[in-house]
Design a protein around this motif. Structure first.
Motif, short mmCIF file in Angstrom:
data_model
loop_
_atom_site.label_atom_id
_atom_site.label_comp_id
_atom_site.label_asym_id
_atom_site.label_seq_id
_atom_site.Cartn_x
_atom_site.Cartn_y
_atom_site.Cartn_z
N UNK A 202 54.36 19.79 27.04
CA UNK A 202 55.60 19.01 26.95
C UNK A 202 55.74 18.23 25.66
N UNK A 203 54.64 17.70 25.12
CA UNK A 203 54.71 16.85 23.94
C UNK A 203 54.49 17.63 22.65
N UNK A 204 53.54 18.57 22.66
CA UNK A 204 53.11 19.19 21.40
C UNK A 204 53.80 20.51 21.08
N UNK A 205 54.37 21.18 22.08
CA UNK A 205 55.06 22.44 21.82
C UNK A 205 54.11 23.54 21.38
N UNK A 206 54.52 24.34 20.39
CA UNK A 206 53.70 25.49 19.97
C UNK A 206 52.58 25.13 18.99
N UNK A 207 52.45 23.86 18.64
CA UNK A 207 51.44 23.44 17.66
C UNK A 207 50.55 22.37 18.29
N UNK A 208 49.24 22.63 18.47
CA UNK A 208 48.53 23.87 18.17
C UNK A 208 48.87 24.96 19.18
N UNK A 209 48.52 26.22 18.86
CA UNK A 209 48.80 27.30 19.80
C UNK A 209 47.96 27.17 21.07
N UNK A 210 48.32 27.93 22.08
CA UNK A 210 47.57 27.91 23.34
C UNK A 210 46.11 28.32 23.09
N UNK A 211 45.17 27.77 23.85
CA UNK A 211 43.75 28.11 23.66
C UNK A 211 43.35 29.42 24.33
N UNK A 212 44.33 30.26 24.65
CA UNK A 212 44.04 31.57 25.25
C UNK A 212 45.17 32.52 24.89
N UNK A 213 44.88 33.81 24.97
CA UNK A 213 45.89 34.84 24.75
C UNK A 213 46.53 35.19 26.09
N UNK B 98 50.70 33.95 34.10
CA UNK B 98 49.55 33.34 33.43
C UNK B 98 49.08 32.07 34.12
N UNK B 99 49.49 31.86 35.35
CA UNK B 99 49.13 30.60 36.01
C UNK B 99 47.62 30.42 36.14
N UNK B 100 46.92 31.48 36.50
CA UNK B 100 45.46 31.38 36.63
C UNK B 100 44.81 31.13 35.28
N UNK B 101 45.29 31.81 34.25
CA UNK B 101 44.76 31.58 32.90
C UNK B 101 44.96 30.13 32.47
N UNK B 102 46.13 29.60 32.73
CA UNK B 102 46.41 28.24 32.33
C UNK B 102 45.45 27.26 32.98
N UNK B 103 45.22 27.41 34.28
CA UNK B 103 44.36 26.48 34.97
C UNK B 103 42.94 26.52 34.44
N UNK B 104 42.51 27.67 33.95
CA UNK B 104 41.17 27.80 33.38
C UNK B 104 41.04 27.05 32.06
N UNK B 105 42.15 26.85 31.38
CA UNK B 105 42.12 26.24 30.04
C UNK B 105 42.88 24.93 29.95
N UNK B 106 43.47 24.47 31.03
CA UNK B 106 44.38 23.32 30.99
C UNK B 106 43.74 22.09 30.35
N UNK B 107 42.50 21.79 30.70
CA UNK B 107 41.88 20.55 30.24
C UNK B 107 41.64 20.52 28.73
N UNK B 108 41.70 21.68 28.08
CA UNK B 108 41.48 21.71 26.63
C UNK B 108 42.78 21.51 25.85
N UNK B 109 43.90 21.40 26.55
CA UNK B 109 45.18 21.20 25.88
C UNK B 109 45.38 19.73 25.51
N UNK B 110 46.05 19.45 24.39
CA UNK B 110 46.38 18.06 24.05
C UNK B 110 47.22 17.42 25.15
N UNK B 111 47.00 16.14 25.38
CA UNK B 111 47.73 15.36 26.38
C UNK B 111 47.44 15.78 27.82
N UNK B 112 46.41 16.59 28.03
CA UNK B 112 46.12 17.09 29.39
C UNK B 112 45.83 15.96 30.37
N UNK B 113 45.37 14.82 29.86
CA UNK B 113 44.99 13.71 30.74
C UNK B 113 46.17 12.89 31.22
#
Length: 420
Positions: free
Chosen positions: A62-73, A79-94
């Motif tokens: 919501x805040x950062x948009x496409x920068x940086x890119x997603x931590x997965x392809x 991609x819901x399962x993929x997202x949950x596996x990597x969600x905590x590594x995204x900026x502002x995840x907390x």
């Protein structure tokens, strides 16, 4: 400005986002930009529809948009399962703004129960006295740098009082929150990291633990003693994350709104006099300010499944840039959107506070703070005008904006005035 510019990197777009959005929207309300692969959504109807949907889009970006890119392809049409596996590594995840689903609903409810109309009404007298105290600091000089001396100071002290932050800490927090990116150094590098509010973490943990041991009558006490809807007790770390997000967001948006409102007033002497004669129209003035030049230019969503927006196919994993500033000037929804008009029929139709499940829960507080501050400013100052030494003469004005692609924030605003 032509829409071929890189929205996320071209400094010219920072200075004049409206021309960029007008150009892009005139070509198509939904289109993919070529630099970062984001899908730019510029039409009012299209953005409104996305914000009202549940489940198809995630707020994790919501805040950062496409920068940086997603931590997965992204892989496949879901991609819901993929997202949950990597969600905590995204900026502002907390923070709440990036939560989805049941977690978002549960945590948002904790704050919604605290920001009641009654609490806000009870805070109004304090807000008026606060605005007067801030004005007292510069009124004798006949000039003011609005963003730091008035807007930022007023909004930061207001949210501090509402939350119950100790008075001894407020001046320090004002300084910490006030440094623009170009002046950040040393311990303030948090603003560029994955959690820009991490510098508040230990401080707010301390506030909440103290309230758990010794109750008060402030919002922080109620948050420390809050429970989820199912009766379970939130972890104090999660509560501290909510508290520091509310504190950071609670002052930032209001400060940007107040600065822009003062800029508009400084260029419109007749409007100043009209609002002095009829202060009940100040809310309409602020709503039109929100529409005319929104504090938030763009928010972002991640497509969780293959979907369609307007006539455009959107693959799963696509980042969508929902251009609120563009929606607020969409001529299909607003007549003569380039005009500032407090008598506009749809004056509250803007999307500046978003809509749907992620609509800004602090919007009533921002409106009350801004209304009170503008009332006091107009009551105590007259002949508010821009400093030509700082911003140039009429017709050749120039302003400095913070270099951010998500928010619309004046770096400084210099005005002159007479005491009423």
């Amino acid at each position: 400005m032509d829409s071929s510019a890189d929205y996320f990197a071209d400094p010219a777009v920072i200075d004049d986002p409206h021309s960029f959005f007008d150009s892009m929207r005139s070509k198509a309300p939904v289109q993919r930009e070529p630099y970062h692969g984001a899908i730019m959504v510029t039409g009012y109807e299209e953005i409104f529809d996305i914000l009202r949907q549940k489940g198809a889009f995630s707020s994790c970006v919501s805040v950062v948009g496409p920068i940086p890119p997603l931590p997965f392809e992204s892989d496949g049409d879901d991609i819901r399962e993929q997202l949950e596996q990597h969600r905590e590594s995204l900026p502002w995840a907390a923070h709440l703004v990036s939560f989805d689903g049941a977690k978002h609903t549960a945590h948002r409810a904790l704050l919604t129960r605290l920001l009641t109309p009654r609490r806000l009404r009870e805070n109004r007298d304090y807000l008026a006295a606060l605005a007067d105290k801030v004005i007292d600091r510069f009124i004798d000089s006949g000039r003011c740098e609005v963003h730091s001396q008035f807007a930022h100071a007023t909004s930061t002290y207001a949210i501090s009082d509402l939350m119950g932050i100790p008075e001894a800490d407020r001046a320090e927090l004002l300084t910490l929150l006030g440094a623009p990116p170009s002046q950040i150094g040393g311990d303030a590098q948090h603003k560029l990291g994955p959690d820009p509010l991490v510098f508040l973490e230990q401080r707010f943990l301390g506030y909440l633990r103290a309230r758990q041991e010794h109750s008060g009558t402030d919002l922080m006490t109620e948050l420390a003693q809050s429970r989820f809807a199912d009766g379970s007790t939130p972890d104090v770390v999660a509560l501290a994350q909510l508290a520091r997000f509310l504190f950071g967001a609670g002052q930032d948006t209001t400060a940007r709104l107040l600065s822009m409102a003062t800029l508009i007033l400084a260029e419109a002497p007749a409007l100043q006099e009209r609002l002095r004669r009829d202060p009940d129209r100040i809310p309409d003035f602020l709503e039109e300010t929100l529409r005319f030049d929104s504090p938030t230019k763009v928010i972002y969503r991640l497509a969780l499944t293959r979907t369609k927006v307007g006539d455009v196919e959107v693959p799963a994993g696509s980042v969508l840039a929902l251009c609120l500033t563009s929606a607020n000037r969409d001529p299909k929804h607003f007549e003569h959107p380039e005009r500032f008009d407090i008598d506009r029929v749809k004056v509250r139709d803007h999307l500046s506070f978003s809509v749907g499940i992620h609509a800004c829960l602090g919007a009533p507080l921002a409106r009350l703070e801004a209304r009170t501050a503008i009332e006091r400013l107009l009551d105590r100052l007259e002949g508010i005008r821009l400093s030509e030494a700082q911003h140039g003469p009429p017709g050749k004005r120039h302003f400095n904006f913070e270099p951010t692609y998500s928010f619309r924030s004046l770096s400084d605003l210099h005005v002159e005035f007479s005491r009423r």
